[in-house]
Write an enzyme that holds these catalytic residues in place. Structure first.
Site, mmCIF file in Angstrom:
data_model
loop_
_atom_site.group_PDB
_atom_site.id
_atom_site.type_symbol
_atom_site.label_atom_id
_atom_site.label_comp_id
_atom_site.label_asym_id
_atom_site.label_seq_id
_atom_site.Cartn_x
_atom_site.Cartn_y
_atom_site.Cartn_z
ATOM 1 N N PRO A 17 22.286 39.598 44.889
ATOM 2 C CA PRO A 17 21.844 40.742 45.675
ATOM 3 C C PRO A 17 22.406 42.071 45.210
ATOM 4 O O PRO A 17 23.576 42.154 44.813
ATOM 5 C CB PRO A 17 22.325 40.419 47.097
ATOM 6 C CG PRO A 17 23.309 39.312 46.954
ATOM 7 C CD PRO A 17 22.963 38.579 45.701
ATOM 8 N N ASN A 18 21.554 43.069 45.278
ATOM 9 C CA ASN A 18 21.888 44.478 45.006
ATOM 10 C C ASN A 18 22.065 44.806 43.521
ATOM 11 O O ASN A 18 22.232 45.971 43.169
ATOM 12 C CB ASN A 18 23.146 44.918 45.779
ATOM 13 C CG ASN A 18 22.969 44.768 47.274
ATOM 14 O OD1 ASN A 18 21.997 45.276 47.818
ATOM 15 N ND2 ASN A 18 23.864 44.051 47.931
ATOM 16 N N ARG A 25 23.996 52.407 41.829
ATOM 17 C CA ARG A 25 24.938 51.892 42.814
ATOM 18 C C ARG A 25 26.363 52.027 42.297
ATOM 19 O O ARG A 25 26.718 51.421 41.293
ATOM 20 C CB ARG A 25 24.604 50.420 43.039
ATOM 21 C CG ARG A 25 25.526 49.692 43.949
ATOM 22 C CD ARG A 25 25.189 48.197 43.936
ATOM 23 N NE ARG A 25 26.161 47.481 44.717
ATOM 24 C CZ ARG A 25 26.514 46.230 44.493
ATOM 25 N NH1 ARG A 25 25.955 45.532 43.537
ATOM 26 N NH2 ARG A 25 27.421 45.664 45.240
ATOM 27 N N TYR A 30 30.591 50.149 38.779
ATOM 28 C CA TYR A 30 29.700 49.259 38.026
ATOM 29 C C TYR A 30 29.109 49.889 36.765
ATOM 30 O O TYR A 30 28.388 49.208 36.033
ATOM 31 C CB TYR A 30 28.563 48.790 38.945
ATOM 32 C CG TYR A 30 29.068 48.008 40.142
ATOM 33 C CD1 TYR A 30 29.800 46.833 39.961
ATOM 34 C CD2 TYR A 30 28.837 48.438 41.440
ATOM 35 C CE1 TYR A 30 30.282 46.117 41.049
ATOM 36 C CE2 TYR A 30 29.309 47.724 42.533
ATOM 37 C CZ TYR A 30 30.033 46.572 42.330
ATOM 38 O OH TYR A 30 30.510 45.863 43.402
ATOM 39 N N ASN A 81 25.920 36.106 37.842
ATOM 40 C CA ASN A 81 26.592 37.176 38.580
ATOM 41 C C ASN A 81 25.973 37.146 39.972
ATOM 42 O O ASN A 81 24.866 37.640 40.181
ATOM 43 C CB ASN A 81 26.397 38.544 37.935
ATOM 44 C CG ASN A 81 27.174 39.625 38.687
ATOM 45 O OD1 ASN A 81 27.632 39.408 39.815
ATOM 46 N ND2 ASN A 81 27.343 40.784 38.065
ATOM 47 N N ALA A 84 27.601 39.882 45.893
ATOM 48 C CA ALA A 84 28.462 39.587 47.040
ATOM 49 C C ALA A 84 28.398 38.116 47.458
ATOM 50 O O ALA A 84 29.330 37.616 48.114
ATOM 51 C CB ALA A 84 28.095 40.481 48.220
ATOM 52 N N HIS A 87 31.315 35.623 47.147
ATOM 53 C CA HIS A 87 32.442 35.486 48.058
ATOM 54 C C HIS A 87 32.153 34.594 49.266
ATOM 55 O O HIS A 87 33.071 34.256 50.004
ATOM 56 C CB HIS A 87 32.893 36.892 48.506
ATOM 57 C CG HIS A 87 32.997 37.838 47.343
ATOM 58 N ND1 HIS A 87 33.906 37.635 46.315
ATOM 59 C CD2 HIS A 87 32.280 38.947 46.993
ATOM 60 C CE1 HIS A 87 33.742 38.593 45.401
ATOM 61 N NE2 HIS A 87 32.768 39.394 45.790
ATOM 62 N N ASP A 94 26.851 24.950 46.121
ATOM 63 C CA ASP A 94 26.407 23.552 46.137
ATOM 64 C C ASP A 94 25.292 23.309 45.116
ATOM 65 O O ASP A 94 25.258 22.257 44.469
ATOM 66 C CB ASP A 94 25.914 23.165 47.540
ATOM 67 C CG ASP A 94 27.068 22.948 48.521
ATOM 68 O OD1 ASP A 94 28.239 22.977 48.099
ATOM 69 O OD2 ASP A 94 26.779 22.745 49.720
ATOM 70 N N GLU A 105 30.610 32.200 35.212
ATOM 71 C CA GLU A 105 30.594 33.215 36.281
ATOM 72 C C GLU A 105 30.865 34.577 35.640
ATOM 73 O O GLU A 105 31.729 34.702 34.775
ATOM 74 C CB GLU A 105 31.680 32.890 37.301
ATOM 75 C CG GLU A 105 31.751 33.888 38.439
ATOM 76 C CD GLU A 105 32.918 33.636 39.396
ATOM 77 O OE1 GLU A 105 33.813 32.816 39.056
ATOM 78 O OE2 GLU A 105 32.941 34.268 40.451
ATOM 79 N N HIS A 107 31.136 38.970 36.275
ATOM 80 C CA HIS A 107 31.188 40.183 37.109
ATOM 81 C C HIS A 107 31.402 41.384 36.217
ATOM 82 O O HIS A 107 32.184 41.322 35.257
ATOM 83 C CB HIS A 107 32.340 40.106 38.119
ATOM 84 C CG HIS A 107 32.221 38.930 39.014
ATOM 85 N ND1 HIS A 107 31.304 38.865 40.022
ATOM 86 C CD2 HIS A 107 32.875 37.743 39.013
ATOM 87 C CE1 HIS A 107 31.390 37.701 40.613
ATOM 88 N NE2 HIS A 107 32.334 36.994 40.019
ATOM 89 N N LEU A 108 30.739 42.473 36.578
ATOM 90 C CA LEU A 108 30.982 43.738 35.867
ATOM 91 C C LEU A 108 32.388 44.253 36.160
ATOM 92 O O LEU A 108 33.131 44.649 35.263
ATOM 93 C CB LEU A 108 29.965 44.780 36.328
ATOM 94 C CG LEU A 108 28.537 44.560 35.821
ATOM 95 C CD1 LEU A 108 27.539 45.159 36.782
ATOM 96 C CD2 LEU A 108 28.374 45.156 34.431
ATOM 97 N N ARG A 114 40.206 44.422 43.427
ATOM 98 C CA ARG A 114 39.500 45.235 44.436
ATOM 99 C C ARG A 114 39.921 44.811 45.849
ATOM 100 O O ARG A 114 41.031 44.370 46.055
ATOM 101 C CB ARG A 114 37.995 45.131 44.179
ATOM 102 C CG ARG A 114 37.606 45.662 42.785
ATOM 103 C CD ARG A 114 36.125 45.554 42.518
ATOM 104 N NE ARG A 114 35.362 46.373 43.450
ATOM 105 C CZ ARG A 114 34.041 46.272 43.617
ATOM 106 N NH1 ARG A 114 33.357 45.387 42.911
ATOM 107 N NH2 ARG A 114 33.424 47.048 44.476
HETATM 108 C C1 DQA Z 1 30.045 42.054 41.383
HETATM 109 C C2 DQA Z 1 31.300 42.049 42.260
HETATM 110 C C3 DQA Z 1 30.955 41.664 43.690
HETATM 111 O O1 DQA Z 1 32.119 41.699 44.506
HETATM 112 C C4 DQA Z 1 29.952 42.647 44.277
HETATM 113 O O2 DQA Z 1 29.594 42.272 45.584
HETATM 114 C C5 DQA Z 1 28.767 42.845 43.412
HETATM 115 C C6 DQA Z 1 28.961 42.961 41.957
HETATM 116 C C7 DQA Z 1 30.347 42.579 39.951
HETATM 117 O O3 DQA Z 1 29.519 42.370 39.079
HETATM 118 O O4 DQA Z 1 31.385 43.208 39.736
HETATM 119 O O5 DQA Z 1 27.641 42.993 43.890
HETATM 120 O O6 DQA Z 1 29.557 40.730 41.277
#
Ligand code: DQA
Length: 164
Positions: A17-18, A25, A30, A81, A84, A87, A94, A105, A107-108, A114
């Site tokens: 998401p997002n 954003r 990011y 990625n 959110a 978390h 699953d 996994e 993450h940017l 954080r």
């Molecule tokens: C993220 C880190 C997550 O905590 C956050 O909710 C994101 C982006 C990252 O790529 O750093 O949406 O996955």
């Protein structure tokens, strides 16, 4: 007539998401690159390694779960990625647990550095490893990690868990 060349193994990049808002954003966290830029970078890294990248972005966990189900037995490795959902996305956790290939996994940002609620990943227990905190470079690193894990697993004489 020569035999058809086998299709290159697929790496599925899953964006949660997002992440379609990357570029607009929170650029201080990011960066300014857009999701399409990261996907192009990951795709180039895959091509260099004889792999082909597929990408899916969804805001809904159900769509990400469905993508993982459809990847089972078809896709060689997954880079995820989860945004959110990282978390609290237990259904995604699953689903990934049922995927036999390597899971990386990604993450940017570095969630460990954080807010406290970002320090728990429910994806990490079902991932082979995590790339975090390297911005867009992480997309290349994650594909390289997936390729290394695939090569290690297909090496003759055993099934090492780590690439050399
Ligand atoms: C993220 C880190 C997550 O905590 C956050 O909710 C994101 C982006 C990252 O790529 O750093 O949406 O996955």
């Amino acid at each position: 007539m020569s035999a058809a060349r086998p299709a290159p193994p697929v790496v599925l990049l899953v964006s949660g998401p997002n992440l379609q808002l990357l570029g607009e954003r929170d650029p201080a966290v990011y960066g300014t690159a857009r999701l399409a830029d990261h996907v192009a970078r990951a795709s180039a890294a895959a091509t260099e390694r004889g792999l082909v990248l597929e990408h899916l972005q969804a805001d809904a966990e159900a769509d990400l779960v469905a993508a993982v189900h459809q990847a089972r037995g078809r896709v060689a490795a997954i880079v995820v990625n989860a945004g959110a959902l990282t978390h609290y996305g237990w259904a995604l956790h699953d689903a990934l647990a049922t995927f036999a290939g390597p899971v990386v996994e990604l993450h940017l940002s570095n969630p460990e550095a954080r807010e406290p609620w970002r320090r728990r990943s429910v994806i990490a227990p079902v991932a082979d490893g995590t790339i975090a905190g390297f911005g867009g470079l992480g997309y290349e690193l994650a594909v390289a990690a997936a390729a290394g894990l695939l090569a290690a697993r297909s090496a003759p004489g055993g099934r090492p868990t780590l690439p050399s």
